[in-house]
Enzyme design. Structure first.
Site, mmCIF file in Angstrom:
data_model
loop_
_atom_site.group_PDB
_atom_site.id
_atom_site.type_symbol
_atom_site.label_atom_id
_atom_site.label_comp_id
_atom_site.label_asym_id
_atom_site.label_seq_id
_atom_site.Cartn_x
_atom_site.Cartn_y
_atom_site.Cartn_z
ATOM 1 N N SER A 266 0.831 -3.391 -7.863
ATOM 2 C CA SER A 266 1.398 -2.411 -8.782
ATOM 3 C C SER A 266 0.933 -2.618 -10.221
ATOM 4 O O SER A 266 -0.265 -2.679 -10.446
ATOM 5 C CB SER A 266 2.924 -2.470 -8.662
ATOM 6 O OG SER A 266 3.450 -1.219 -8.941
ATOM 7 N N HIS A 407 6.200 1.185 -1.291
ATOM 8 C CA HIS A 407 5.542 0.489 -2.397
ATOM 9 C C HIS A 407 5.934 -0.990 -2.383
ATOM 10 O O HIS A 407 7.076 -1.333 -2.671
ATOM 11 C CB HIS A 407 6.032 1.162 -3.694
ATOM 12 C CG HIS A 407 5.412 0.610 -4.931
ATOM 13 N ND1 HIS A 407 4.097 0.829 -5.257
ATOM 14 C CD2 HIS A 407 5.937 -0.137 -5.939
ATOM 15 C CE1 HIS A 407 3.839 0.246 -6.423
ATOM 16 N NE2 HIS A 407 4.940 -0.351 -6.849
HETATM 17 C C1 GCU Z 1 6.428 1.999 -12.051
HETATM 18 C C2 GCU Z 1 5.191 2.536 -12.731
HETATM 19 C C3 GCU Z 1 3.933 2.242 -11.932
HETATM 20 C C4 GCU Z 1 3.860 0.757 -11.612
HETATM 21 C C5 GCU Z 1 5.128 0.325 -10.930
HETATM 22 C C6 GCU Z 1 5.231 -1.164 -10.641
HETATM 23 O O1 GCU Z 1 6.682 2.717 -10.878
HETATM 24 O O2 GCU Z 1 5.370 3.920 -12.905
HETATM 25 O O3 GCU Z 1 2.779 2.611 -12.667
HETATM 26 O O4 GCU Z 1 2.724 0.490 -10.836
HETATM 27 O O5 GCU Z 1 6.239 0.642 -11.745
HETATM 28 O O6 GCU Z 1 4.618 -1.965 -11.329
HETATM 29 O O7 GCU Z 1 5.992 -1.524 -9.726
#
Ligand code: GCU
Length: 427
Positions: A266, A407
């Site tokens: 992420s 995710h």
């Molecule tokens: C949020 C953000 C993302 C990122 C994520 C994370 O959702 O919008 O861009 O990748 O956090 O780091 O878990």
């Protein structure tokens, strides 16, 4: 230090803002406006790039500079002498399977910065130096290891649903909360070392975090710094931390410094991509669900957009990046170029089916459109023209999978990364 009330409130509201943004986003492929990606293989002066040499000497430096200028900002060229202090060694970590070292990495000329605590897990058996994964974690070292003997980090922590953080500090409940994300035992059992550090050691992850982080300490004006377009953001600083670990590993006898893999999930996957783009000592670059500002093509307006990311997380990037909110086509780069910067080294991009916010297809396409650069080096890419089915990894020097689920970075993801690394390193 306690945060001012307004900032504490803004931080508390962030998840609300984030989930509202996620709900309102476009998820319809048909509603993505048509776009043209910037040319990878034509230089700024219009020269056609036809050889790996032309790429390495002309086009790669141009693209690296464009990412500094428009997206992540430029890291300082100097930070003086680095000090390494071994804080602890546990020869019976992970149920006796690993040796765990904690090493503080700090800057001699900037004592105000508390430094970063590298946690290195090494397989116990064997005399040969081993390959090593290098990555930043969302929480302190105590969150990453399943062992409970580490002192709790005293740094600022971002509260999460299940991370045991109270009043922005780790508690005993924080212990092991990231252990599924860091498959230490699996990696160790396959003969790999794993080096991690808490990203907040370099910069706490909130809009004002830089004031107590490395960026302020390295800047002449300290916490009064007025950031200019092109100055580095938090992702740049976290990536700097990964490179300092690579420095340390050059002299660590148990690790083979020619077999380093940089990994991140992420926001820390965006960080891994940027670290891998800049630092060629990372032989494999892993982007796990890195999404917008990472592997996902910014011109595909689906899921998270340049506008939403720069609004919710302005501190991650250089100021310039927000100029492209709703105006992506005027940005001289897109993420296929970020992937190409790693060529001819291996890049592994991974998505998750339910992670629509990160635009799995856009993540796939970045690697796909980076392939011509890998081809200049005679390297094979994905070997497929379409996103593969679920849980069916593809590729060679460019690898990709999309797994079922949300995710996250899971055991399944690690199994694939380890397989990729074994094949890359001939193990
Ligand atoms: C949020 C953000 C993302 C990122 C994520 C994370 O959702 O919008 O861009 O990748 O956090 O780091 O878990």
């Amino acid at each position: 230090m306690h945060l001012p009330k307004t900032l504490a409130l803004a931080l508390a509201l962030l998840p609300v803002l984030a989930s509202a943004q996620q709900k309102q986003a476009n998820y319809d492929e048909a509603a993505i406006p048509p776009y043209t990606l910037p040319e990878l293989l034509i230089s700024a002066s219009g020269a056609k790039i036809e050889t790996s040499d032309q790429w390495a000497t002309l086009r790669r430096p141009e693209i690296l500079a464009l990412f500094e200028q428009h997206v992540f900002g430029k890291a300082p060229a100097q930070w003086g002498k680095v000090a390494y202090e071994t804080l602890s060694v546990n020869n019976h970590a992970l149920g006796g399977k690993a040796v765990r070292k904690i090493v503080r990495i700090s800057l001699v000329d900037y004592p105000q910065w508390q430094g970063m605590e590298l946690m290195l897990h090494l397989p116990k058996q064997g005399t040969k130096p081993v390959p090593c994964f290098v990555g930043a974690s969302f929480g302190g070292n105590e969150a990453v290891t399943p062992d409970s003997d580490l002192p709790l980090s005293t740094r600022w922590m971002r509260p999460g649903k299940d991370n045991g953080v109270e009043q922005n500090r780790s508690t005993d409940k924080t212990r092991g909360t990231e252990k599924e994300r860091w498959q230490l035992e699996l990696a160790i059992s396959e003969g790999f070392a794993v080096a991690t550090y808490y990203c907040g050691d370099v910069e706490p992850d909130h809009a004002e975090g830089w004031k107590t982080g490395l960026r302020a300490f390295l800047s002449k004006a300290g916490p009064e710094t007025q950031w200019k377009e092109g100055d580095w953001g938090a992702i740049g600083a976290w990536a700097w931390g990964l490179s300092r670990i690579a420095d340390f590993l050059q002299a660590e006898p148990a690790v083979d410094p020619k077999k380093l893999t940089v990994i991140g999930h992420s926001r820390l996957g965006k960080t891994a991509l940027w670290a891998g783009a800049q630092d060629t000592r990372f032989r494999i670059v892993i982007s796990n669900n890195s999404g917008e500002g990472g592997a996902a093509l910014m011109r595909r307006n689906i899921g998270e957009t340049t506008a939403s990311i720069t609004k919710a997380f302005p501190h991650w990037f250089t100021k310039t990046y927000s100029n492209y909110s709703g105006n992506e086509s005027s940005c001289p780069i897109d993420s296929h170029m970020l992937v190409a910067l790693a060529a001819p080294r291996t890049v592994y991009i991974a998505s998750a089916e339910e992670d629509r916010w990160a635009d799995p297809k856009g993540e796939f396409l970045a690697g796909f459109h980076a392939q011509p650069v890998f081809a200049l080096f005679g390297k094979n890419g994905y070997g497929v023209a379409e996103q593969p089915p679920l849980n069916a990894p593809v590729g060679e020097t460019l690898r990709y999978h999309i797994r079922t689920g949300k995710h996250d970075i899971t055991r399944y993801d690690w199994e694939q990364y380890l397989r990729g690394a074994r094949s890359e390193f001939g193990l």
